[in-house]
Design a protein around this motif. Structure first.
Motif, short mmCIF file in Angstrom:
data_model
loop_
_atom_site.label_atom_id
_atom_site.label_comp_id
_atom_site.label_asym_id
_atom_site.label_seq_id
_atom_site.Cartn_x
_atom_site.Cartn_y
_atom_site.Cartn_z
N PRO A 152 -7.62 6.03 6.11
CA PRO A 152 -7.66 5.03 5.04
C PRO A 152 -6.94 5.46 3.77
CG PRO A 152 -9.86 5.45 5.95
CD PRO A 152 -8.95 6.53 6.45
N PRO A 205 -5.73 -0.45 7.70
CA PRO A 205 -7.18 -0.38 7.79
C PRO A 205 -7.76 -0.75 9.14
CG PRO A 205 -6.54 -2.39 6.69
CD PRO A 205 -5.28 -1.62 6.92
N ARG A 212 -9.31 1.54 -3.55
CA ARG A 212 -9.56 0.20 -2.99
C ARG A 212 -9.24 0.24 -1.51
NH1 ARG A 212 -4.75 -1.66 -1.55
NH2 ARG A 212 -2.88 -1.32 -2.82
N PRO A 213 -9.76 -0.73 -0.73
CA PRO A 213 -9.43 -0.76 0.70
C PRO A 213 -7.95 -1.10 0.92
CG PRO A 213 -11.38 -2.10 0.21
CD PRO A 213 -10.75 -1.75 -1.10
N GLY A 214 -7.45 -0.66 2.04
CA GLY A 214 -6.09 -1.02 2.41
C GLY A 214 -5.98 -2.50 2.71
N ASP A 266 0.82 -1.20 0.00
CA ASP A 266 0.00 0.00 0.00
C ASP A 266 0.86 1.26 0.00
OD1 ASP A 266 -2.37 -1.36 -0.10
OD2 ASP A 266 -2.85 -1.16 2.03
N ASP A 274 -8.13 4.31 0.96
CA ASP A 274 -9.17 4.06 -0.05
C ASP A 274 -9.31 5.21 -1.06
OD1 ASP A 274 -9.49 2.69 2.44
OD2 ASP A 274 -11.45 1.99 1.79
N SER A 275 -9.36 6.45 -0.56
CA SER A 275 -9.59 7.57 -1.46
C SER A 275 -8.41 7.82 -2.39
CB SER A 275 -9.90 8.84 -0.66
OG SER A 275 -8.80 9.19 0.18
#
Length: 276
Positions: free
Chosen positions: A248, A185, A255-257, A161, A250-251
């Motif tokens: 997060p 996350p 996608r999610p971490g 990430d 995400d933005s």
């Protein structure tokens, strides 16, 4: 040409893959180019040489330059490097002069600002999931995860990430001039980490809480400088029983971490018990 410093490290290595996948030319620096093991298509050079011909952008990690950042940043400025993306730390927000991690990274950010280059300061918060590798040998041999603060909570980040954030900063203009702070996350205690490693490997892991003196001696034996050991003890003491704030990715990444359990699954062989 994008120059990646510390190219075999936890963050820079997956970053190299991201840049290659995007079709960019990559020059990767390693202290030992012959043993770097980097993919075909990467130009590998020695960190000590710091070749900057043709380089327009740099990913900079302080760990690649134990002698300090002043000389390499000065050379990048003289060479007219257009963009510098630096792996900084959220510790820059702590103005405690005893927090040497914060002091070092504030100085790094200040020096990069002086170059006048486009810049992005990545400020990961919550620690790296990869620090769990400090437990690997003990878990493999006797199923124990030793640490001095059972209930200290962090939000560990998967190195992929962080690499993805660096790639966005290098490949787009979205983060120019920014200093994004981002975490993993989920907030986890260190006993949670031990439990998750056991769940993923299928081999129970027992958390063993160390005294401060025991931790101090263990970290010094591992080669961690004395000032960093004391900074660690102070930092983790502040995290006991306090859920870590989640920032997060995400933005930024769409996608999610990635979770700590996903990280363990990708490094599962590091924790498998030794069998005879």
């Amino acid at each position: 040409m994008i120059l990646v410093t510390g190219a075999t490290g936890h963050v820079a290595r997956p970053l190299v893959d991201e840049l290659l996948a995007a079709g960019r030319k990559v020059r990767a620096l390693s202290r030992d180019p012959a043993r770097a093991g980097l993919p075909d298509g990467v130009e590998v050079a020695a960190t000590a040489d710091l070749p900057l011909d043709g380089v327009t952008s740099v990913f900079f990690v302080t760990a690649a330059f134990p002698q300090g950042h002043e000389e390499p940043i000065g050379k990048m400025q003289a060479a007219g490097v257009r963009r510098i993306v630096a792996l900084s730390s959220y510790s820059v927000l702590d103005d405690d002069p005893k927090n040497m991690i914060g002091v070092k990274h504030r100085e790094l950010e200040r020096r990069i600002d002086e170059t006048g280059a486009e810049r992005t300061f990545l400020r990961p918060a919550g620690g790296f999931a990869a620090t769990a590798l400090e437990w690997a040998e003990r878990i493999r041999t006797d199923g124990i995860a030793p640490f001095p603060f059972k209930d200290a909570q962090t939000a560990p980040l998967h190195e992929r990430d962080i690499a993805a954030m660096a790639a966005r900063a290098l490949l787009t203009d979205d983060l120019v001039g920014e200093a994004p702070l981002f975490s993993g996350p989920e907030s986890l205690s260190y006993s949670d980490r031990a439990r998750i490693i056991g769940e993923v490997t299928g081999e129970p892991v027992r958390f063993a809480e160390l005294s401060h003196d025991e931790a101090r001696q263990e970290w010094l034996r591992a080669g961690i400088p004395a000032h960093a050991v004391e900074a660690r003890l102070r930092m983790f003491a502040k995290l006991v029983g306090r859920p870590h704030e989640i920032s997060p990715v995400d933005s930024y990444l769409g996608r999610p971490g990635l979770t700590f359990a996903q990280w363990v699954a990708e490094h599962i062989n590091s924790f498998r018990k030794v069998t005879t």
